[in-house]
Scaffold this motif. Structure first.
Motif, mmCIF file in Angstrom:
data_model
loop_
_atom_site.group_PDB
_atom_site.id
_atom_site.type_symbol
_atom_site.label_atom_id
_atom_site.label_comp_id
_atom_site.label_asym_id
_atom_site.label_seq_id
_atom_site.Cartn_x
_atom_site.Cartn_y
_atom_site.Cartn_z
ATOM 1 N N THR A 73 0.836 -1.205 0.000
ATOM 2 C CA THR A 73 0.000 0.000 0.000
ATOM 3 C C THR A 73 0.868 1.251 0.000
ATOM 4 O OG1 THR A 73 -1.774 -1.143 1.163
ATOM 5 C CG2 THR A 73 -1.777 1.256 1.286
ATOM 6 N N ARG A 74 1.805 1.294 0.897
ATOM 7 C CA ARG A 74 2.680 2.466 1.027
ATOM 8 C C ARG A 74 3.490 2.688 -0.254
ATOM 9 N NH1 ARG A 74 4.984 1.169 5.863
ATOM 10 N NH2 ARG A 74 6.622 -0.006 4.831
ATOM 11 N N THR A 75 4.000 1.603 -0.830
ATOM 12 C CA THR A 75 4.825 1.706 -2.035
ATOM 13 C C THR A 75 4.002 2.186 -3.226
ATOM 14 O OG1 THR A 75 6.255 -0.050 -1.199
ATOM 15 C CG2 THR A 75 6.369 0.413 -3.558
ATOM 16 N N TRP A 76 2.803 1.612 -3.416
ATOM 17 C CA TRP A 76 1.952 2.034 -4.531
ATOM 18 C C TRP A 76 1.587 3.505 -4.389
ATOM 19 C CZ3 TRP A 76 -2.468 4.346 -5.969
ATOM 20 C CH2 TRP A 76 -2.931 4.108 -7.258
ATOM 21 N N ARG A 77 1.189 3.898 -3.197
ATOM 22 C CA ARG A 77 0.796 5.296 -2.967
ATOM 23 C C ARG A 77 1.965 6.249 -3.173
ATOM 24 N NH1 ARG A 77 -3.045 4.622 2.412
ATOM 25 N NH2 ARG A 77 -4.876 3.837 1.306
ATOM 26 N N ALA A 78 3.158 5.851 -2.736
ATOM 27 C CA ALA A 78 4.334 6.710 -2.916
ATOM 28 C C ALA A 78 4.646 6.888 -4.399
ATOM 29 C CB ALA A 78 5.535 6.116 -2.182
ATOM 30 N N LEU A 79 4.575 5.817 -5.168
ATOM 31 C CA LEU A 79 4.833 5.927 -6.603
ATOM 32 C C LEU A 79 3.762 6.777 -7.272
ATOM 33 C CD1 LEU A 79 6.453 5.267 -9.120
ATOM 34 C CD2 LEU A 79 5.193 3.094 -9.281
ATOM 35 N N ALA A 80 2.509 6.598 -6.895
ATOM 36 C CA ALA A 80 1.437 7.417 -7.471
ATOM 37 C C ALA A 80 1.632 8.891 -7.144
ATOM 38 C CB ALA A 80 0.078 6.928 -6.971
ATOM 39 N N ALA A 81 2.152 9.184 -5.947
ATOM 40 C CA ALA A 81 2.420 10.574 -5.565
ATOM 41 C C ALA A 81 3.603 11.148 -6.350
ATOM 42 C CB ALA A 81 2.685 10.668 -4.069
ATOM 43 N N GLU A 82 4.590 10.307 -6.652
ATOM 44 C CA GLU A 82 5.760 10.750 -7.407
ATOM 45 C C GLU A 82 5.481 10.850 -8.899
ATOM 46 O OE1 GLU A 82 9.189 8.342 -6.532
ATOM 47 O OE2 GLU A 82 8.717 8.373 -4.394
ATOM 48 N N GLN A 83 4.546 10.056 -9.387
ATOM 49 C CA GLN A 83 4.211 10.012 -10.813
ATOM 50 C C GLN A 83 2.716 10.302 -11.015
ATOM 51 O OE1 GLN A 83 6.356 9.436 -13.349
ATOM 52 N NE2 GLN A 83 8.085 9.241 -11.976
ATOM 53 N N PRO A 84 2.228 11.438 -10.553
ATOM 54 C CA PRO A 84 0.783 11.682 -10.602
ATOM 55 C C PRO A 84 0.213 11.766 -12.017
ATOM 56 C CG PRO A 84 1.935 13.689 -9.989
ATOM 57 C CD PRO A 84 2.950 12.581 -9.984
ATOM 58 N N ALA A 131 -6.671 -2.987 -4.824
ATOM 59 C CA ALA A 131 -6.323 -1.740 -5.512
ATOM 60 C C ALA A 131 -7.319 -0.638 -5.179
ATOM 61 C CB ALA A 131 -6.255 -1.972 -7.019
ATOM 62 N N ALA A 132 -8.591 -0.987 -5.106
ATOM 63 C CA ALA A 132 -9.608 0.005 -4.750
ATOM 64 C C ALA A 132 -9.359 0.539 -3.340
ATOM 65 C CB ALA A 132 -11.001 -0.599 -4.860
ATOM 66 N N LEU A 133 -8.977 -0.334 -2.425
ATOM 67 C CA LEU A 133 -8.665 0.105 -1.058
ATOM 68 C C LEU A 133 -7.418 0.985 -1.023
ATOM 69 C CD1 LEU A 133 -9.378 -3.137 0.979
ATOM 70 C CD2 LEU A 133 -10.692 -1.010 1.002
ATOM 71 N N ILE A 134 -6.423 0.624 -1.795
ATOM 72 C CA ILE A 134 -5.196 1.423 -1.843
ATOM 73 C C ILE A 134 -5.515 2.842 -2.300
ATOM 74 C CG2 ILE A 134 -3.026 1.776 -3.103
ATOM 75 C CD1 ILE A 134 -2.684 -1.261 -3.153
#
Length: 153
Positions: A73-84, A131-134
């Motif tokens: 969860t943390r990794t996916w969210r961090a990448l999404a924040a870095e690559q919005p 994925a929906a929860l993430i």
């Protein structure tokens, strides 16, 4: 594909993301010399996302003793924040069920929510829910660690 083609495709993907920064939902500009159509362009963008996600998940899991669900969860969210912009373009335009399910299966398996022995459709379904929860769920709290405390007998 030679290095020249690799760099041309990379630069074209970067240009698409720069153009989409203002409005990721807008139609994408596809260089027809490099990509047959928008679907091929989107698969190349998704491949970029998956390369980064897979690498980061591997490193994060190796470097952490936290729960696997939390790490993913943390990794996916961090990448999404870095690559919005990349994430937003994929969310708005990617229609390839195969590509979406590939990411869902990666999430489910990496988080330990599914096993390789399960049917692919089941793994995808679990991954879709995860994925929906993430994407929408609350932040995952770090568990309290009690290192160095004596264990009771």
């Amino acid at each position: 594909m030679g290095w020249t083609d690799f760099y041309r495709r990379r630069d074209a993907l970067d240009a698409v993301l720069r153009a989409a920064a203002g409005n990721p939902a807008a139609p994408l500009t596809c260089d027809r010399d490099l990509f047959a159509d928008e679907a091929e362009l989107l698969l190349a963008l998704h491949y970029r996302w998956m390369q980064q996600l897979t690498g980061r998940l591997g490193a994060a899991l190796q470097d952490s003793e936290d729960d696997r669900v939390e790490v993913v969860t943390r990794t996916w969210r961090a990448l999404a924040a870095e690559q919005p912009v990349l994430r937003a373009v994929l969310d708005e335009h990617l229609t390839s069920t195969e590509a979406v399910e590939r990411e869902q299966r990666l999430l489910a398996l990496t988080a330990g929510l599914a096993e390789l022995s399960e049917p692919s459709a089941t793994i995808s379904r679990v991954g879709a829910a995860f994925a929906a929860l993430i994407r929408t769920g609350p932040a995952v709290a770090s568990p309290v660690r009690h290192r160095g405390l004596a264990k009771s007998a």
